[in-house]
Structure formats: structure tokens, C-alpha cells
Motif scaffolding. Structure first.
Motif, PDB file in Angstrom:
ATOM      1  N   ASP A 135      53.723 -41.879  26.226  1.00  0.00           N
ATOM      2  CA  ASP A 135      54.850 -41.079  25.769  1.00  0.00           C
ATOM      3  C   ASP A 135      54.566 -39.629  26.172  1.00  0.00           C
ATOM      4  O   ASP A 135      53.424 -39.280  26.483  1.00  0.00           O
ATOM      5  CB  ASP A 135      54.981 -41.211  24.252  1.00  0.00           C
ATOM      6  CG  ASP A 135      56.047 -40.305  23.681  1.00  0.00           C
ATOM      7  OD1 ASP A 135      57.157 -40.272  24.236  1.00  0.00           O
ATOM      8  OD2 ASP A 135      55.758 -39.619  22.684  1.00  0.00           O
ATOM      9  N   THR A 266      59.589 -41.390  28.531  1.00  0.00           N
ATOM     10  CA  THR A 266      60.014 -40.351  27.593  1.00  0.00           C
ATOM     11  C   THR A 266      61.522 -40.347  27.429  1.00  0.00           C
ATOM     12  O   THR A 266      62.263 -40.744  28.337  1.00  0.00           O
ATOM     13  CB  THR A 266      59.541 -38.960  28.073  1.00  0.00           C
ATOM     14  OG1 THR A 266      60.012 -37.961  27.164  1.00  0.00           O
ATOM     15  CG2 THR A 266      60.070 -38.651  29.466  1.00  0.00           C
ATOM     16  N   GLY A 267      61.954 -39.889  26.287  1.00  0.00           N
ATOM     17  CA  GLY A 267      63.374 -39.714  26.051  1.00  0.00           C
ATOM     18  C   GLY A 267      63.877 -38.355  26.488  1.00  0.00           C
ATOM     19  O   GLY A 267      65.086 -38.097  26.460  1.00  0.00           O
ATOM     20  N   ASP A 268      62.962 -37.469  26.907  1.00  0.00           N
ATOM     21  CA  ASP A 268      63.349 -36.130  27.338  1.00  0.00           C
ATOM     22  C   ASP A 268      63.980 -36.164  28.728  1.00  0.00           C
ATOM     23  O   ASP A 268      63.868 -37.149  29.464  1.00  0.00           O
ATOM     24  CB  ASP A 268      62.140 -35.201  27.342  1.00  0.00           C
ATOM     25  CG  ASP A 268      61.615 -34.947  25.935  1.00  0.00           C
ATOM     26  OD1 ASP A 268      62.360 -35.231  24.978  1.00  0.00           O
ATOM     27  OD2 ASP A 268      60.473 -34.490  25.800  1.00  0.00           O
ATOM     28  N   SER A 290      64.648 -39.841  30.008  1.00  0.00           N
ATOM     29  CA  SER A 290      65.932 -40.088  29.334  1.00  0.00           C
ATOM     30  C   SER A 290      66.052 -41.531  28.846  1.00  0.00           C
ATOM     31  O   SER A 290      67.118 -42.143  28.926  1.00  0.00           O
ATOM     32  CB  SER A 290      67.101 -39.744  30.270  1.00  0.00           C
ATOM     33  OG  SER A 290      67.041 -38.393  30.679  1.00  0.00           O
ATOM     34  N   LEU A 291      64.957 -42.073  28.332  1.00  0.00           N
ATOM     35  CA  LEU A 291      64.951 -43.451  27.847  1.00  0.00           C
ATOM     36  C   LEU A 291      65.169 -43.485  26.341  1.00  0.00           C
ATOM     37  O   LEU A 291      64.614 -42.669  25.601  1.00  0.00           O
ATOM     38  CB  LEU A 291      63.618 -44.131  28.168  1.00  0.00           C
ATOM     39  CG  LEU A 291      63.226 -44.268  29.639  1.00  0.00           C
ATOM     40  CD1 LEU A 291      61.864 -44.946  29.745  1.00  0.00           C
ATOM     41  CD2 LEU A 291      64.266 -45.044  30.415  1.00  0.00           C
ATOM     42  N   SER A 292      65.935 -44.447  25.892  1.00  0.00           N
ATOM     43  CA  SER A 292      66.057 -44.693  24.459  1.00  0.00           C
ATOM     44  C   SER A 292      64.826 -45.477  23.998  1.00  0.00           C
ATOM     45  O   SER A 292      64.083 -46.023  24.822  1.00  0.00           O
ATOM     46  CB  SER A 292      67.323 -45.498  24.169  1.00  0.00           C
ATOM     47  OG  SER A 292      67.174 -46.831  24.648  1.00  0.00           O
ATOM     48  N   PRO A 293      64.582 -45.564  22.688  1.00  0.00           N
ATOM     49  CA  PRO A 293      63.437 -46.356  22.211  1.00  0.00           C
ATOM     50  C   PRO A 293      63.463 -47.802  22.694  1.00  0.00           C
ATOM     51  O   PRO A 293      62.416 -48.363  23.042  1.00  0.00           O
ATOM     52  CB  PRO A 293      63.570 -46.269  20.690  1.00  0.00           C
ATOM     53  CG  PRO A 293      64.246 -44.962  20.448  1.00  0.00           C
ATOM     54  CD  PRO A 293      65.217 -44.816  21.583  1.00  0.00           C
ATOM     55  N   GLU A 295      64.950 -48.892  25.447  1.00  0.00           N
ATOM     56  CA  GLU A 295      64.714 -48.895  26.897  1.00  0.00           C
ATOM     57  C   GLU A 295      63.234 -48.719  27.210  1.00  0.00           C
ATOM     58  O   GLU A 295      62.739 -49.251  28.211  1.00  0.00           O
ATOM     59  CB  GLU A 295      65.542 -47.791  27.557  1.00  0.00           C
ATOM     60  CG  GLU A 295      67.031 -48.098  27.595  1.00  0.00           C
ATOM     61  CD  GLU A 295      67.860 -46.924  28.074  1.00  0.00           C
ATOM     62  OE1 GLU A 295      68.985 -47.150  28.559  1.00  0.00           O
ATOM     63  OE2 GLU A 295      67.389 -45.761  27.960  1.00  0.00           O
ATOM     64  N   LYS A 296      62.512 -47.992  26.369  1.00  0.00           N
ATOM     65  CA  LYS A 296      61.059 -47.896  26.544  1.00  0.00           C
ATOM     66  C   LYS A 296      60.418 -49.280  26.430  1.00  0.00           C
ATOM     67  O   LYS A 296      59.530 -49.638  27.211  1.00  0.00           O
ATOM     68  CB  LYS A 296      60.454 -46.967  25.494  1.00  0.00           C
ATOM     69  CG  LYS A 296      60.660 -45.483  25.738  1.00  0.00           C
ATOM     70  CD  LYS A 296      59.875 -44.683  24.710  1.00  0.00           C
ATOM     71  CE  LYS A 296      60.057 -43.193  24.889  1.00  0.00           C
ATOM     72  NZ  LYS A 296      59.249 -42.412  23.916  1.00  0.00           N
ATOM     73  N   ASN A 315      59.895 -43.545  17.239  1.00  0.00           N
ATOM     74  CA  ASN A 315      60.702 -44.017  18.363  1.00  0.00           C
ATOM     75  C   ASN A 315      59.880 -44.780  19.397  1.00  0.00           C
ATOM     76  O   ASN A 315      60.442 -45.414  20.289  1.00  0.00           O
ATOM     77  CB  ASN A 315      61.425 -42.842  19.030  1.00  0.00           C
ATOM     78  CG  ASN A 315      60.455 -41.825  19.597  1.00  0.00           C
ATOM     79  OD1 ASN A 315      59.352 -41.661  19.086  1.00  0.00           O
ATOM     80  ND2 ASN A 315      60.857 -41.141  20.645  1.00  0.00           N
TER      81      ASN A 315
END
Length: 431
Positions: A135, A266-268, A290-293, A295-296, A315
Motif C-alpha cells: 500500500d 493505492t487508492g491515490d 486509483s484502486l478501490s479496496p 479492486e486491490k 481499506n
């Protein structure tokens, strides 16, 4: 859309509920975690496999010894003695006892290194990971924002601009607010944080706003870009960055040298992720942003196994559950620490290397125990079946093999005293 955490000041709101209660993101994350854990099942080590084979083979070999004795005419008493001797020498209690003792020893070794090893069976994946996924915020970075640049768009100096922003951010429990107040070194009368902005007043009672804005140009790599407004007019900008953990780059280099594939999830936004990736030695193709939890978790499922996931937040829970071994960092959320296979309680990401040393010792212990069991049984089973070994001698040899396996298991974690430097051969050994 009304976001969670918003405060209604002076208007009447009419809300429309668009989804049922159990369709929240946190509910979907919890469901995904349960599915991943159920699909994973119990992890099996090499000595567990040998133990299962011996357990299935024991009655068959005892029956063989009994039948062979009867065919050779030794009588029912002699045939039963052979069968009993075979049962004694094959007894797989050496491995059955050694595995729990090794797990106990590895937990103690981890505690000495500032690690909480909650799931020793997952260490086989950590010993030789196929892919290590990190992460970003709070894992590769410190998770604590710092003011790195101030640009004045008015007659105000940078110090005055920072003090003005602090008057709006004082008393707010938010990472941005804490960074602004810490940099200003002074407190204001107290502000109020709404969605994406903080509001307050200056010494003359004029309104002050500190609002997040969409970055452009070089600022896209910043963790946050803020605009300070006085009476609605922009008077300056403040840039904040999240500092990279100093232990990350050496760890990335070590993992790459030893054949592990690397991935950031990362979701960033991508620009910020690329900036951190460059700082720690990751290539652009190794960064997923730009991943959602959920999608990770999908990404972890698609990577080369075994997968180790290093994270810090709630997350990250679905991705940690989907991995073969999960590691939470020291500053992780309590939920992540509680669910991780290995939790770093002291120190930074350099502890991952120590965890790998312990994992390799643990795996090599299992292999030695399996080799000991196979070698011992290959030597004594023919003697027992042919009747050249007495039950008493069988009991003595079985006890000796058990003691050897137990002694081998208790060696886990004792190869390197606490505080001693990690030797290169410990990191590369695959015994």
C-alpha cells in the motif's frame, strides 16, 4: 450527495437513501474478506504433508508386517509382535509435536524482533514470496503530512499566510489540520472543518478558508494542495507531502535482488503514486493507482503466487485477506494489526527483512523435520516388517527421532541474537 462526516450548519436537508443499509462499502469489504478467508482454507506445510502420508501408511504397513509374519511361519504371536513393532516405529508423533513447538519458537523469535506473528503457517509464503504488494499512504510513506512549500499570491508573507491558515485549522482532528498547525507553531481561536475545507476568522474578524484544490503541473505529485482564501479571495497556496519511510528503498532493493516481483496498490491518484514510486525504486509498470479496496483484492488475486501484502488501513483488509501472507506496519489501524499474519509492533519496514529471516528459518526447520522423518522411517520400517527389531528397540528409536525433531524445532529464531545485524547468508539461505 452528502458525505459522511459533514456538519449541517443552517439548512434543512431532505435526504434520499439510494442503497440498502447492507450495501455500504464497509459491508461489501467485510463480505469480501469473509469470502477470501473461506476460499483460502488451511495452509499446508511440507511436514504436514509428510505427517499425513505417514498417518495413512501406518495401518497398511502394520497389516503387511502381520501378513508377512504369518506367511513366514513365525506364528500369530510373532506376527503380532512384528505388527506392533511397525506401529511403534512409524508413529508420527515426532512431526506432530515438532510443528507446534516450532510455531511457539517462531512466535517468541518474532516478539524479540518487534514482530507479532499471529499465523506461523503463512510464513512459508513470506520465506520465498512470488510478489510483494505495498500500500502507499501509511505504508511506503509515514502517513503524516508535512508542509513542504508555501506560495503567496498577495502582500502576505509566507509566515503570515501559514499563521492565517492555522487560525482556520486549529482544534480540528484531521491530518491536514495537524500539519498546518504544527508548521505554524501557533494556535488560533479554533476553526471548523467541512467537506474538503476548513473555515475560521483572522484577527480582524474576516473569514478565512483553507480548501483543497485540484493540483496541476508539478503539484500533481503532492499529497495535498491547499488554497488559502481571505474573504473569499485567494491569497496563497500551501503544498503538503507525505514523507517516504527511510526503510523502504533498501527493502525494495533487497526484494528485487532476491527475485520477488514488486507492486504498489493505492487508492491515490497516479501522479502522486508515481512520485512515491520513483522515490523508493519502483518502476511505473509496477504501480497501480486509483484502486478501490475491492479492486486491490482483485489485483492480489491476479498476481504471481505466493503473494505478500504489506498495508496499514481498514481499506487494505480485502487485499490482506486475499494474500498468502499479510503484514501490517507499526502505525497501522488496529483492525489491520489484528487481522495481519505478521504485525510490526516496533520499527519500520526494515522489520520485513527480519520477518523473512525468521520465515526462512521456520521453513527450513520444517524441511529438516520432514527429511529426518523420511530418512528414519526408510531405515527402520524394513527392519520392523522383517522382524529384525524388537518392540523395545522400536520404542527407543522412535523416542530418539522425536527428540531430534523437537530439538530441531526449538532452534527456530536462535540463529541470530536480538539486536545483531542480519547477515547476508541469512537473507539468501534457502536451506
Amino acid at each position: 450527495m452528502v458525505e459522511a462526516g459533514c456538519l449541517n450548519l443552517d439548512r434543512q436537508l431532505v435526504l434520499e437513501v439510494a442503497r440498502p443499509f447492507d450495501d455500504r462499502l464497509i459491508d461489501r469489504m467485510g463480505g469480501r474478506v469473509a469470502l477470501e478467508l473461506a476460499a483460502k482454507g488451511e495452509q499446508t506445510s511440507i511436514d504436514d504433508s509428510v505427517l499425513a502420508v505417514l498417518a495413512r501408511a501406518t495401518p497398511l504397513l502394520a497389516a503387511l508386517a502381520l501378513g508377512l509374519g504369518l506367511l513366514q511361519g513365525v506364528g500369530i504371536e510373532g506376527a503380532l509382535a512384528r505388527a506392533l513393532t511397525t506401529l511403534i516405529v512409524i508413529c508420527p508423533c515426532a512431526l506432530a509435536i515438532a510443528r507446534p513447538l516450532a510455531s511457539l519458537a517462531v512466535v517468541g523469535a518474532g516478539r524479540k524482533c518487534g514482530l507479532r506473528i499471529a499465523n506461523p503457517s503463512s510464513l512459508d509464503a513470506l520465506a520465498r514470496p512470488g510478489t510483494v504488494v505495498f500500500d502507499k499512504t501509511g505504508t511506503l510513506t509515514s502517513g503524516t503530512l508535512q508542509v513542504t512549500r508555501i506560495v503567496s499570491l498577495s502582500h502576505l508573507s509566507t509566515r503570515e499566510l501559514l499563521s492565517l491558515a492555522a487560525r482556520a485549522e486549529t482544534g480540528i482532528d484531521h491530518p491536514i489540520a495537524r500539519a498546518i498547525v504544527a508548521a505554524a507553531g501557533a494556535n488560533g481561536p479554533g476553526g471548523l472543518r467541512l467537506a474538503r475545507k476548513a473555515i475560521g476568522t483572522d484577527l480582524d474578524g474576516k473569514s478565512v478558508e483553507v480548501a483543497g484544490i485540484a493540483p496541476d503541473g508539478d503539484c500533481q505529485t503532492r499529497a495535498a494542495t491547499l488554497e488559502v482564501r481571505l474573504e473569499g479571495v485567494a491569497v496563497g497556496q500551501i503544498y503538503l507531502d507525505d514523507q517516504v519511510d527511510p526503510g523502504v528503498a533498501p527493502l525494495i532493493g533487497h526484494l528485487r535482488r532476491h527475485g520477488a516481483r514488486l507492486q504498489m496498490a493505492t487508492g491515490d491518484a497516479l501522479p502522486s503514486a508515481l512520485n512515491v514510486g520513483r522515490a523508493v525504486g519502483l518502476e511505473p509498470e509496477e504501480i497501480a493507482a486509483s484502486l478501490s479496496p475491492l479492486e486491490k483484492a482483485d489485483l492480489v488475486r491476479a498476481l504471481a503466487r505466493p503473494v505478500v501484502f504489506v498495508g496499514d488501513g481498514v481499506n487494505d483488509a480485502p487485499a490482506m485477506a486475499a494474500s498468502d501472507c499479510s503484514i501490517s506496519v507499526q502505525r497501522a489501524h488496529a483492525a489491520a494489526t489484528a487481522s495481519a499474519s505478521v504485525a510490526i509492533l516496533e520499527g519500520g519496514l526494515e522489520r520485513v527483512r527480519e520477518a523473512m529471516v525468521i520465515a526462512r528459518q521456520y521453513r527450513s526447520t520444517g524441511r529438516r523435520n520432514a527429511a529426518l522423518a523420511l530418512g528414519y522411517n526408510a531405515m527402520v520400517i524394513p527392519l520392523a516388517v522383517m522382524g529384525t527389531m524388537s518392540p523395545l528397540l522400536a520404542a527407543l528409536t522412535m523416542t530418539a527421532s522425536s527428540m531430534l525433531a523437537i530439538a530441531n524445532s526449538l532452534r527456530v529464531g536462535k540463529a541470530r541474537p536480538h539486536g545483531a545485524p542480519i547477515r547476508h547468508e541469512q537473507l539468501t539461505s534457502d536451506a
